[in-house]
Scaffold this motif. Sequence first.
Motif, short mmCIF file in Angstrom:
data_model
loop_
_atom_site.label_atom_id
_atom_site.label_comp_id
_atom_site.label_asym_id
_atom_site.label_seq_id
_atom_site.Cartn_x
_atom_site.Cartn_y
_atom_site.Cartn_z
N ALA A 2 2.73 -1.21 -11.46
CA ALA A 2 2.12 -2.54 -11.52
C ALA A 2 0.61 -2.44 -11.66
N SER A 12 -1.51 -3.03 -14.72
CA SER A 12 -2.29 -3.54 -15.85
C SER A 12 -3.52 -4.29 -15.36
N LYS A 13 -3.47 -4.78 -14.12
CA LYS A 13 -4.57 -5.59 -13.58
C LYS A 13 -4.79 -5.24 -12.10
N LEU A 57 -5.50 -4.35 -8.29
CA LEU A 57 -5.64 -3.15 -7.46
C LEU A 57 -4.93 -1.95 -8.06
N ARG A 99 4.76 -5.76 -16.48
CA ARG A 99 5.76 -6.52 -17.25
C ARG A 99 5.20 -6.97 -18.59
N ASP A 146 9.86 -4.43 -15.42
CA ASP A 146 9.76 -4.97 -14.07
C ASP A 146 10.11 -3.86 -13.07
N ILE A 147 9.11 -3.43 -12.33
CA ILE A 147 9.28 -2.29 -11.43
C ILE A 147 10.22 -2.62 -10.27
N ALA A 169 3.58 -3.74 -6.50
CA ALA A 169 4.28 -4.81 -7.24
C ALA A 169 3.58 -6.10 -6.87
N ARG A 228 6.72 -6.27 3.98
CA ARG A 228 5.81 -5.10 4.03
C ARG A 228 5.89 -4.42 5.40
N GLY A 285 -7.46 -6.25 2.30
CA GLY A 285 -7.83 -7.61 2.69
C GLY A 285 -8.13 -8.34 1.39
N PHE A 345 -9.51 -9.00 -2.05
CA PHE A 345 -10.15 -8.34 -3.18
C PHE A 345 -10.14 -9.29 -4.36
N THR A 382 -9.17 -10.34 -7.32
CA THR A 382 -8.15 -10.14 -8.35
C THR A 382 -7.46 -11.48 -8.62
N ARG A 402 -4.47 -12.18 -7.97
CA ARG A 402 -3.63 -12.49 -6.81
C ARG A 402 -4.42 -13.31 -5.78
P1 NAD Z 1 -2.76 -8.92 -9.42
O1 NAD Z 1 -1.96 -10.14 -9.61
O2 NAD Z 1 -4.22 -8.96 -9.72
O3 NAD Z 1 -2.14 -7.71 -10.25
C1 NAD Z 1 -0.79 -7.39 -10.13
C2 NAD Z 1 -0.41 -6.36 -11.16
O4 NAD Z 1 0.95 -6.04 -10.95
C3 NAD Z 1 -0.52 -6.85 -12.60
O5 NAD Z 1 -0.84 -5.77 -13.42
C4 NAD Z 1 0.92 -7.32 -12.90
O6 NAD Z 1 1.21 -7.26 -14.27
C5 NAD Z 1 1.69 -6.26 -12.14
N1 NAD Z 1 3.02 -6.68 -11.70
C6 NAD Z 1 3.30 -7.71 -10.86
N2 NAD Z 1 4.63 -7.75 -10.63
C7 NAD Z 1 5.18 -6.71 -11.31
C8 NAD Z 1 6.49 -6.23 -11.46
N3 NAD Z 1 7.52 -6.84 -10.86
N4 NAD Z 1 6.71 -5.14 -12.24
C9 NAD Z 1 5.67 -4.54 -12.87
N5 NAD Z 1 4.41 -4.95 -12.75
C10 NAD Z 1 4.16 -6.03 -11.98
O7 NAD Z 1 -2.51 -8.50 -7.90
P2 NAD Z 1 -3.40 -7.56 -6.94
O8 NAD Z 1 -4.42 -8.40 -6.27
O9 NAD Z 1 -3.80 -6.35 -7.66
O10 NAD Z 1 -2.33 -7.23 -5.81
C11 NAD Z 1 -1.58 -6.04 -5.79
C12 NAD Z 1 -0.75 -6.07 -4.52
O11 NAD Z 1 -1.62 -6.12 -3.39
C13 NAD Z 1 0.16 -7.30 -4.44
O12 NAD Z 1 1.38 -6.95 -3.84
C14 NAD Z 1 -0.64 -8.22 -3.53
O13 NAD Z 1 0.19 -9.13 -2.85
C15 NAD Z 1 -1.28 -7.23 -2.58
N6 NAD Z 1 -2.47 -7.78 -1.94
C16 NAD Z 1 -3.55 -8.17 -2.67
C17 NAD Z 1 -4.65 -8.70 -2.02
C18 NAD Z 1 -5.87 -9.17 -2.77
O14 NAD Z 1 -6.76 -9.77 -2.18
N7 NAD Z 1 -6.00 -8.96 -4.05
C19 NAD Z 1 -4.65 -8.80 -0.61
C20 NAD Z 1 -3.54 -8.38 0.10
C21 NAD Z 1 -2.46 -7.87 -0.57
#
Ligand code: NAD
Length: 259
Positions: free
Chosen positions: A14, A16-17, A19, A39, A65-66, A89, A157, A184, A186, A188, A190
């Motif tokens: 997961a 492409s974007k 974290l 995806r 889809d992972i 994911a 989690r 915490g 970040f 993005t 999300r």
């Molecule tokens: P994001 O939405 O910016 O990026 C998610 C990435 O995962 C994208 O590249 C998307 O294409 C890919 N993806 C999503 N579902 C997928 C799937 N089923 N199969 C394949 N690829 C998939 O999200 P993020 O902010 O990078 O968050 C990553 C993880 O960290 C998430 O689980 C999120 O809940 C968790 N998280 C993020 C934050 C934050 O502040 N950004 C805080 C706590 C937890």
Amino acid sequence: MDLGIAGRRALVCASSKGLGRACALALAAEGVHVTVTARGAEALAATARQIRERCGVEVGEVVGDITTPQGRADALRAAGPIDILVTNAGGPPPGDFRDWSRDDWMRALDANMLTPIELIKASVDGMIERGFGRIVNITSAAVKAPIDVLGLSNGARSGLTGFVAGLARKTVRHNVTINNLLPGPFATDRLSAVAQAQAAAAGVSTAEILARRAADNPAGRVGDPAEFGAACAFLCSASAGFVSGQNLVLDGGAYPGVL
Ligand code: NAD
């Protein structure tokens, strides 16, 4: 600091974007060949191209889809024998637990607990045989300090965290470590999506929620994904072989507890 992992092979799920992408970039900057997955083909291709151009490493791309058996099988096949696994994911949607059905819970468990466990199961024995492995699970600061609207995430989690706590003590003897990174806030997509839901619930604008998140954080800001990638690269480094079973919170100091 030379992390000692140039030429190693990583599967970053997961990615492409956000974290996941930041982790792939940080590893590639250390000379690690990476396989990235997502995806959506378009964003994935753009990320893969950027990593190739910036870091000059081999970059594999797997669209899928992972959280599905097919998506995982495709990713693992394309990546081949891996030295580094970063599980990730999308997070479950926010909401009120009264609205969640058993299917909602199963989707959250599949994505944020069982998918990482299946990926670990498929790769850990090969790592043990080869005498090197670094597994990093992207979880959430909500594991230590649950966020009310993210009940699906808090629950799923926590299950993964409990599982990893047991396994990580069995693999470290073979130079295979398993750790969790707990983000915490970040900057993005999300974070924006969760802020949008919180804004709707509170009747204020998304920009206001995001500004409050930054102001309320001890650092006075939200995190930069590159900071997250750097922590991931360190946990994957050759020098981190004595760090296993840990839950590293990256939240600008927001978690108030001593331990
Ligand atoms: P994001 O939405 O910016 O990026 C998610 C990435 O995962 C994208 O590249 C998307 O294409 C890919 N993806 C999503 N579902 C997928 C799937 N089923 N199969 C394949 N690829 C998939 O999200 P993020 O902010 O990078 O968050 C990553 C993880 O960290 C998430 O689980 C999120 O809940 C968790 N998280 C993020 C934050 C934050 O502040 N950004 C805080 C706590 C937890």
